[in-house]
Write an enzyme that holds these catalytic residues in place. Structure first.
Site, PDB file in Angstrom:
ATOM      1  N   PHE A 155       1.062  -0.849  -0.085  1.00  0.00           N
ATOM      2  CA  PHE A 155      -0.008   0.588  -0.391  1.00  0.00           C
ATOM      3  C   PHE A 155       0.544   0.968   0.320  1.00  0.00           C
ATOM      4  O   PHE A 155       0.057   2.513   0.286  1.00  0.00           O
ATOM      5  CB  PHE A 155      -1.026  -0.254   0.945  1.00  0.00           C
ATOM      6  CG  PHE A 155      -1.260  -1.026   1.092  1.00  0.00           C
ATOM      7  CD1 PHE A 155      -3.174  -0.927   0.524  1.00  0.00           C
ATOM      8  CD2 PHE A 155      -1.671  -2.022   2.013  1.00  0.00           C
ATOM      9  CE1 PHE A 155      -4.197  -2.145   0.638  1.00  0.00           C
ATOM     10  CE2 PHE A 155      -2.650  -3.716   1.729  1.00  0.00           C
ATOM     11  CZ  PHE A 155      -3.690  -3.363   1.617  1.00  0.00           C
ATOM     12  N   LYS A 157       2.680   4.725  -0.431  1.00  0.00           N
ATOM     13  CA  LYS A 157       2.314   5.692  -1.787  1.00  0.00           C
ATOM     14  C   LYS A 157       4.233   5.996  -2.468  1.00  0.00           C
ATOM     15  O   LYS A 157       4.690   6.604  -1.507  1.00  0.00           O
ATOM     16  CB  LYS A 157       2.369   7.527  -1.302  1.00  0.00           C
ATOM     17  CG  LYS A 157       0.565   6.533  -0.952  1.00  0.00           C
ATOM     18  CD  LYS A 157       0.468   8.216  -0.031  1.00  0.00           C
ATOM     19  CE  LYS A 157       0.560   8.441   1.297  1.00  0.00           C
ATOM     20  NZ  LYS A 157       0.542   7.213   2.422  1.00  0.00           N
ATOM     21  N   ILE A 256      -8.987  14.097  -1.026  1.00  0.00           N
ATOM     22  CA  ILE A 256     -10.414  15.538  -1.364  1.00  0.00           C
ATOM     23  C   ILE A 256     -10.003  16.433  -2.762  1.00  0.00           C
ATOM     24  O   ILE A 256     -10.610  17.263  -2.529  1.00  0.00           O
ATOM     25  CB  ILE A 256     -11.470  15.349  -0.435  1.00  0.00           C
ATOM     26  CG1 ILE A 256     -10.761  16.229   0.617  1.00  0.00           C
ATOM     27  CG2 ILE A 256     -12.226  14.001  -0.467  1.00  0.00           C
ATOM     28  CD1 ILE A 256     -12.081  16.716   1.395  1.00  0.00           C
ATOM     29  N   GLY A 263      -3.565  10.188 -12.011  1.00  0.00           N
ATOM     30  CA  GLY A 263      -2.574   9.280 -12.973  1.00  0.00           C
ATOM     31  C   GLY A 263      -1.765   8.394 -12.161  1.00  0.00           C
ATOM     32  O   GLY A 263      -2.151   7.961 -11.034  1.00  0.00           O
ATOM     33  N   CYS A 266      -0.990   3.169 -10.378  1.00  0.00           N
ATOM     34  CA  CYS A 266      -1.661   2.422  -9.265  1.00  0.00           C
ATOM     35  C   CYS A 266      -3.091   2.552 -10.125  1.00  0.00           C
ATOM     36  O   CYS A 266      -3.893   1.419 -10.616  1.00  0.00           O
ATOM     37  CB  CYS A 266      -1.288   2.553  -8.095  1.00  0.00           C
ATOM     38  SG  CYS A 266       0.357   1.521  -7.880  1.00  0.00           S
ATOM     39  N   LYS A 269      -4.897   2.288 -13.586  1.00  0.00           N
ATOM     40  CA  LYS A 269      -5.256   0.443 -14.388  1.00  0.00           C
ATOM     41  C   LYS A 269      -5.688  -0.243 -13.018  1.00  0.00           C
ATOM     42  O   LYS A 269      -6.096  -1.416 -13.590  1.00  0.00           O
ATOM     43  CB  LYS A 269      -3.055  -0.153 -13.998  1.00  0.00           C
ATOM     44  CG  LYS A 269      -2.635  -0.866 -13.452  1.00  0.00           C
ATOM     45  CD  LYS A 269      -1.151  -1.247 -13.493  1.00  0.00           C
ATOM     46  CE  LYS A 269      -0.019  -1.598 -12.016  1.00  0.00           C
ATOM     47  NZ  LYS A 269      -0.598  -1.947 -11.006  1.00  0.00           N
TER      48      LYS A 269
HETATM   49  N1  LIG Z   1       4.364   2.143  -7.702  1.00  0.00           N
HETATM   50  C1  LIG Z   1       3.162   2.383  -6.573  1.00  0.00           C
HETATM   51  O1  LIG Z   1       3.593   3.219  -6.032  1.00  0.00           O
HETATM   52  C2  LIG Z   1       3.223   0.695  -5.881  1.00  0.00           C
HETATM   53  C3  LIG Z   1       2.392   0.687  -4.774  1.00  0.00           C
HETATM   54  C4  LIG Z   1       1.987   0.062  -4.433  1.00  0.00           C
HETATM   55  C5  LIG Z   1       1.885  -1.539  -4.981  1.00  0.00           C
HETATM   56  N2  LIG Z   1       2.230  -1.770  -6.632  1.00  0.00           N
HETATM   57  C6  LIG Z   1       2.327  -2.624  -6.962  1.00  0.00           C
HETATM   58  O2  LIG Z   1       3.467  -3.466  -7.838  1.00  0.00           O
HETATM   59  C7  LIG Z   1       3.841  -3.542  -8.625  1.00  0.00           C
HETATM   60  C8  LIG Z   1       5.086  -3.493  -9.111  1.00  0.00           C
HETATM   61  O3  LIG Z   1       4.974  -1.944  -8.880  1.00  0.00           O
HETATM   62  P1  LIG Z   1       6.684  -0.666  -9.666  1.00  0.00           P
HETATM   63  O4  LIG Z   1       5.655   0.393  -9.446  1.00  0.00           O
HETATM   64  O5  LIG Z   1       7.498  -1.048  -8.883  1.00  0.00           O
HETATM   65  O6  LIG Z   1       6.630  -1.083 -10.642  1.00  0.00           O
HETATM   66  P2  LIG Z   1       8.243  -0.824 -11.661  1.00  0.00           P
HETATM   67  O7  LIG Z   1       7.304  -0.917 -13.357  1.00  0.00           O
HETATM   68  O8  LIG Z   1       8.818   0.177 -11.315  1.00  0.00           O
HETATM   69  O9  LIG Z   1       9.315  -2.539 -11.585  1.00  0.00           O
HETATM   70  C9  LIG Z   1       8.603  -3.316 -12.492  1.00  0.00           C
HETATM   71  C10 LIG Z   1      10.391  -4.229 -12.002  1.00  0.00           C
HETATM   72  O10 LIG Z   1      10.300  -5.783 -12.337  1.00  0.00           O
HETATM   73  C11 LIG Z   1      11.049  -5.730 -13.131  1.00  0.00           C
HETATM   74  N3  LIG Z   1      10.700  -7.488 -13.766  1.00  0.00           N
HETATM   75  C12 LIG Z   1       9.614  -7.846 -14.205  1.00  0.00           C
HETATM   76  N4  LIG Z   1       9.924  -9.002 -14.780  1.00  0.00           N
HETATM   77  C13 LIG Z   1      10.979  -9.468 -13.820  1.00  0.00           C
HETATM   78  C14 LIG Z   1      10.878 -11.075 -14.177  1.00  0.00           C
HETATM   79  N5  LIG Z   1      11.139 -11.879 -14.380  1.00  0.00           N
HETATM   80  N6  LIG Z   1      11.845 -11.193 -12.693  1.00  0.00           N
HETATM   81  C15 LIG Z   1      12.224  -9.773 -12.218  1.00  0.00           C
HETATM   82  N7  LIG Z   1      11.625  -8.747 -12.117  1.00  0.00           N
HETATM   83  C16 LIG Z   1      10.722  -8.650 -13.347  1.00  0.00           C
HETATM   84  C17 LIG Z   1      10.942  -5.119 -14.504  1.00  0.00           C
HETATM   85  O11 LIG Z   1      12.437  -4.915 -14.977  1.00  0.00           O
HETATM   86  C18 LIG Z   1      10.893  -3.498 -13.364  1.00  0.00           C
HETATM   87  O12 LIG Z   1      12.199  -3.527 -12.873  1.00  0.00           O
HETATM   88  C19 LIG Z   1       2.755  -3.765  -9.520  1.00  0.00           C
HETATM   89  O13 LIG Z   1       1.779  -4.684  -9.405  1.00  0.00           O
HETATM   90  C20 LIG Z   1       1.885  -2.153  -8.870  1.00  0.00           C
HETATM   91  O14 LIG Z   1       0.974  -2.852  -9.355  1.00  0.00           O
HETATM   92  C21 LIG Z   1       2.954   0.175  -6.765  1.00  0.00           C
END
Ligand SMILES: NC(=O)c1ccc[n+]([C@@H]2O[C@H](COP(=O)([O-])OP(=O)(O)OC[C@H]3O[C@@H](n4cnc5c(N)ncnc54)[C@H](O)[C@@H]3O)[C@@H](O)[C@H]2O)c1
Length: 455
Positions: A155, A157, A256, A263, A266, A269
């Site tokens: 969770f 941010k 709010i 955008g 998260c 999508k």
């Molecule tokens: N960014 C946020 O604020 C946030 C917050 C909570 C949850 N999430 C969720 O967490 C997940 C990751 O988000 P993120 O923003 O860190 O993504 P990101 O795109 O910043 O990072 C993902 C990384 O995974 C790597 N990757 C892809 N396939 C791989 C594999 N097979 N083995 C090893 N590495 C691999 C990519 O190269 C990339 O560096 C998503 O599902 C997202 O929805 C994101």
């Protein structure tokens, strides 16, 4: 504990760094070899306040290492976290190919009991698919090795990710295994010392909880944006309304803020993926659809105002843009409102002079053609964006934009006009300063006769 984290993006790196900081031995894995090489050389490929210091002190202490070897990752961790991306497919559903690729790697290399922790945001039922993918690989190898798959949605941010991870409101754990739960308790114990924060539930409920949280926050934003449209038309100021309702403890002040739409990587999508999954399951999604529709309209609202104001004069003009990131304190431009605005401005023949405190590299990578053709000029400070510009547009509420030199802005712009997509400035002050000002939901909408003033 020995931990492996697959995916070294925003979530994986923050998780790895924080878990190493409390004494664990962490190996971060990524398939992006260049990213791993930068991390091994001491560079941090993303902007997240405080992250660099934690990574470097733990890397120095030998508790945090980086690798692109999946087999090393599977061998190292007692727990293996999946924190890879789950981007949207064309139809809005979550693309699980990266998650399932990690699952297959686990199955290929597994030698002994491991807990596989799914941190990526994934639709309900994904833990079952991860389990099947691992089992299929074990079957191919002709071996039977015990493992468990736990749902542990994240969770945090962006922009405040370290604090969110270190002091979580709650840690959701989805499992029906006592053994896996023991490991999860041990893992999170350093972050939950002053009170119990683990909320334990079944796997499917945990998976849905993450979508529910983001959809609720997106709903609050779209609700306020819809109300902003009402406020504008009835001559009210949405910012006063915000103060009036936020002070109600049942409502609260978070999420709010009216503005130019949400955008990021998260909310857009996740709302889309939840709607898609719900529709496939035959559930009603009228609220989720409305949340998305309001947001799409909101992302274009600033452009419509600019277009109304300049009319035909927009083509060939330069528009100054303050902010590119989807929100302050991050360099992330995924689904940022700035991108929708820039696309619309280019389509209308305008040029953009943009400045963002940390997203300039991101913008360079995203828009090489627009930069080469001169449609996008990236400048090194906020005031430089105004040179030769017809108007100022604010789309990310970075701290440094809050109290600018308004006289200098007035002097630099061809027409002193600000389009404020985040309601950063006070309309009364703008009036006193003689700057035309358009915020979101603040009683003054652009009327077509303004364009007559431009001569
Ligand atoms: N960014 C946020 O604020 C946030 C917050 C909570 C949850 N999430 C969720 O967490 C997940 C990751 O988000 P993120 O923003 O860190 O993504 P990101 O795109 O910043 O990072 C993902 C990384 O995974 C790597 N990757 C892809 N396939 C791989 C594999 N097979 N083995 C090893 N590495 C691999 C990519 O190269 C990339 O560096 C998503 O599902 C997202 O929805 C994101």
């Amino acid at each position: 504990m020995r931990l492996s984290i697959f995916g070294s993006g925003y979530v994986g790196l923050v998780t790895g760094a924080c878990l190493a900081d409390v004494g664990n031995d962490v190996l971060c894995i990524d398939i992006d070899g260049a990213r791993i090489a930068r991390l091994q050389a001491g560079e941090v490929p993303i902007h997240e306040p405080g992250l660099e210091a934690i990574i470097s002190r733990n890397a120095r202490a030998g508790r945090l290492r980086f690798s692109s070897s999946a087999s090393d990752g599977v061998a190292h961790g007692q727990a293996i976290m999946i924190a890879v991306g789950t981007p949207p497919e064309e139809d809005g559903s979550a693309d699980l190919s990266h998650v399932l690729a990690v699952a297959r790697s686990v199955g290929e290399h597994l030698q002994g009991y491991r807990v596989i922790i799914d941190k990526s945001t994934v639709p309900v039922g994904t833990a079952d698919r991860v389990q099947r993918a691992i089992r299929d690989e074990l079957l191919k190898r002709g071996v039977d090795i015990e493992f468990e798959v736990v749902s542990n949605p994240e969770f945090l941010k962006e922009g405040a990710a370290i604090a969110d991870f270190m002091k979580p409101d709650r840690v959701v754990v989805g499992t029906d295994s006592a053994r896996a739960l023991d490991l999860m308790r041990q893992l999170y114990e350093p972050f939950t010392r002053n009170r119990e924060r683990l909320v334990v539930m079944d796997v499917r409920s945990a998976e849905l909880t993450k979508y529910a949280a983001n959809a609720m926050l997106a709903t609050k934003i779209s609700f306020m944006n819809e109300l902003a449209g009402i406020a504008e038309r009835v001559g009210a100021d949405i910012e006063k309304v915000r103060l009036g309702i936020g002070s109600d403890s049942r409502i609260g002040f978070s999420f709010i803020y009216p503005g130019a739409g949400y955008g990021g990587s998260c909310f857009p999508k996740d709302v889309r993926a939840l709607r898609h999954a719900a529709e496939r399951a035959g559930a009603r999604t009228s609220l989720l659809s409305a949340v998305e529709a309001v947001n799409s309209a909101q992302k274009i609202i600033l452009f419509e105002r600019i277009k109304d104001f300049f009319g035909e004069g927009l083509a060939g003009s330069n528009i100054a843009l303050w902010g590119l990131a989807f929100k302050p304190n991050t360099d992330d431009m995924r689904e940022a409102s700035s991108r929708v605005l820039m696309d619309a401005l280019w389509q209308a023949g305008a040029h953009v002079r943009a400045y963002d405190p940390v997203s300039m590299n991101e913008a360079r990578a995203l828009y090489p053609r627009e930069i080469a053709s001169g449609k996008l000029v990236l400048v090194e400070n906020a005031m430089k964006a105004l040179q030769g510009a017809s108007a100022l547009t604010v789309i990310t509420e970075w701290q440094e934009f809050r109290s600018p030199d308004f006289d200098a802005i007035k002097n630099a712009l061809a027409i002193p006009v600000i389009f404020d997509g985040r309601n950063v400035y006070d309309p009364a002050l703008m009036r006193r300063l003689g700057i035309r000002y358009f915020g979101i939901g603040r009683g003054e909408s652009v009327r077509s006769d303004f364009s007559a003033e431009l001569g």
